[in-house]
Enzyme design. Structure first.
Site, PDB file in Angstrom:
ATOM      1  NE  ARG A 185       1.752 -20.405   6.756  1.00 37.49           N
ATOM      2  CZ  ARG A 185       0.802 -20.316   7.686  1.00 37.49           C
ATOM      3  NH1 ARG A 185      -0.432 -20.745   7.419  1.00 37.49           N
ATOM      4  NH2 ARG A 185       1.065 -19.804   8.868  1.00 37.49           N
ATOM      5  N   GLY A 212       9.211 -19.753  18.780  1.00 42.01           N
ATOM      6  CA  GLY A 212       7.851 -19.548  19.244  1.00 42.01           C
ATOM      7  C   GLY A 212       7.589 -18.151  19.770  1.00 42.01           C
TER       8      GLY A 212
END
Length: 456
Positions: free
Chosen positions: A16, A78
């Site tokens: 992002r 994760g």
């Protein structure tokens, strides 16, 4: 106090951010985010720091160097999977482990210590650092039972409507009993919307096994800001700048407009120094007491002594001794060394040069690769010609010399003490002590030249 370990999660690519630069290396107040995190872990007296990096994150290791140990998370599976990579370094250790995200640059050592203290006082197996958010969008929710104890942490994508309405958020920072942490990581599954191994699942597993799970809520939610995009990066910079400026003002520095003053984390400033708006102080700059830093000045990695005045100028990797004044609109490039009470006036450029006590360089002058003694006057428009197209050469001007305006000193050259150089001279040879050097053609006037010129 038990031994304390820190696991810093710095393996995320940060898509992002839309950047070629690894996310945790994006700077906040002049320092990569992960640098702030490790600074605070060190200040909190961690016994070991292990940083989890991803494939291609060599620059993170280059930046942190020997301040941390490193493990590699080859696949982004994760946060639980990331912490599991530190198993070889920490799994058999007794003590308390803090897990900190490398993109949370606003966390403080005091908060980390308070979190660890709360965790140990409650004899918890796990403690989550939480915060209250009016808008919790994007954060995991902390779900408490009727007694107020933490039951579980739910990621937003997996939250029910009722759970999503909870405003207590997971900041992503945790404290664990180290042995319980690594034993429980083996039990974490990936049955969730992302198909990842979530570290918050350790909380629920420990709770179900009868372990004490605690929470420590931040008073100031700003500390918990995680930087995932450029908008959050700008906000982190704003908060950090305000924090830095506040600390300097409490220490006796006058900052005229804190909102428009940009001081990086490692800068040190003495009391009674005045800083005007739109000043940028960068790197490991050290500024003494009773200085004046005028508007629009930029100072990087420099040492400024006491009583120095800098007006609208740029200073890079240079040293300035007591009582000197610079500017307006001058530039000290790397390697400039100014002694006491030097005057550098308007539009002067200094590079890799030593300037002696009480020497004055008033305006429109370039001094490069030079050594100037004391009590010298350098006239307007003087150029130290240091480059022959291939190599740089040094010029030496000794004490009590007077350099007339528009002089060119062609290095290598030495001007001895107590000398004068006539204005407009081009000096190619050494000048002996107490001499007057004149190096210019004699003036010739052509009589009646005007009448021979063609006129429109």
């Amino acid at each position: 106090m038990n031994p304390k370990y820190a696991v810093v999660l710095a393996a995320g690519q940060g898509t992002r951010m839309k950047s070629k630069l690894y996310k945790v290396l994006h700077p906040v107040a002049g320092k990569p985010m992960v640098g702030h995190v490790v600074d605070q872990a060190e200040e909190a007296k961690m016994d070991r720091i292990v940083t989890v990096v991803g494939v291609g994150a060599e620059k993170v290791q280059e930046y942190l160097g020997e301040r941390s140990e490193y493990v590699i998370q080859e696949e982004q599976l994760g946060t639980a999977h990331a912490v599991m990579q530190a198993k070889e370094q920490l799994a058999d250790k007794q003590g308390t482990t803090l897990v900190i995200c490398g993109d949370t640059p606003l966390l403080t050592a005091d908060t980390l210590n308070q979190l660890a203290m709360h965790h140990e006082m409650n004899k918890a197996k796990a403690t989550v650092l939480t915060a209250y958010a009016q808008d919790p969008t994007g954060y995991g929710r902390v779900i408490r039972g009727e007694s107020g104890a933490v039951e579980k942490i739910v990621e937003q994508k997996d939250a029910s409507t009722e759970e999503a309405a909870v405003k207590e958020i997971n900041t992503g920072t945790y404290c664990f009993d180290n042995e319980a942490l690594f034993a429980t990581l083996e039990k974490v599954g990936n049955e969730n919307a992302q198909g990842e191994y979530y570290l918050p699942d350790v909380i629920e597993i420990l709770k179900n096994e009868g372990g004490i799970v605690s929470a420590y809520q931040l008073e100031n939610k700003e500390e918990a800001l995680g930087v995932n995009d450029r908008v959050a990066l700008a906000e982190a910079n704003r908060v950090m700048r305000a924090r830095i400026n506040h600390a300097h003002m409490k220490n006796g520095v006058s900052i005229i407009d804190p909102v428009a003053t940009y001081i990086e984390r490692d800068v040190q400033i003495g009391a009674d120094t005045v800083i005007e708006p739109n000043v940028y102080l960068k790197g490991k700059t050290l500024i003494g007491e009773d200085c004046f830093i005028g508007a629009h000045s930029v100072i990087r990695d420099s040492r400024i002594a006491n009583g120095v005045s800098i007006t609208s100028s740029t200073i890079e990797e240079s040293t300035i001794a007591n009582g000197s004044d610079i500017g307006p609109n001058s530039h000290l490039r790397p390697g400039s060394d100014l002694k006491e009470d030097v005057h550098i006036g308007n539009y002067v450029e200094i590079k890799k040069a030593s300037i002696g006590k009480n020497t004055k360089i008033g305006h429109l002058t370039y001094v490069g690769d030079a050594e100037l003694g004391e009590n010298i006057n350098v006239g307007c428009g003087t150029v130290f010609v240091n480059y022959d197209g291939k190599d740089k050469h040094k010029a030496i001007v000794k004490d009590n010399s007077f350099i007339g305006c528009n002089t060119n000193l062609i290095a290598p050259v030495t001007v001895e003490e107590n000398t004068y150089i006539a204005a407009g001279s081009t000096i190619t040879d050494n000048v002996p002590s107490k001499a007057l050097a004149i190096a210019r053609a004699r003036q010739v006037n052509k009589e009646d030249y005007f009448k021979n010129m063609p006129h429109k």
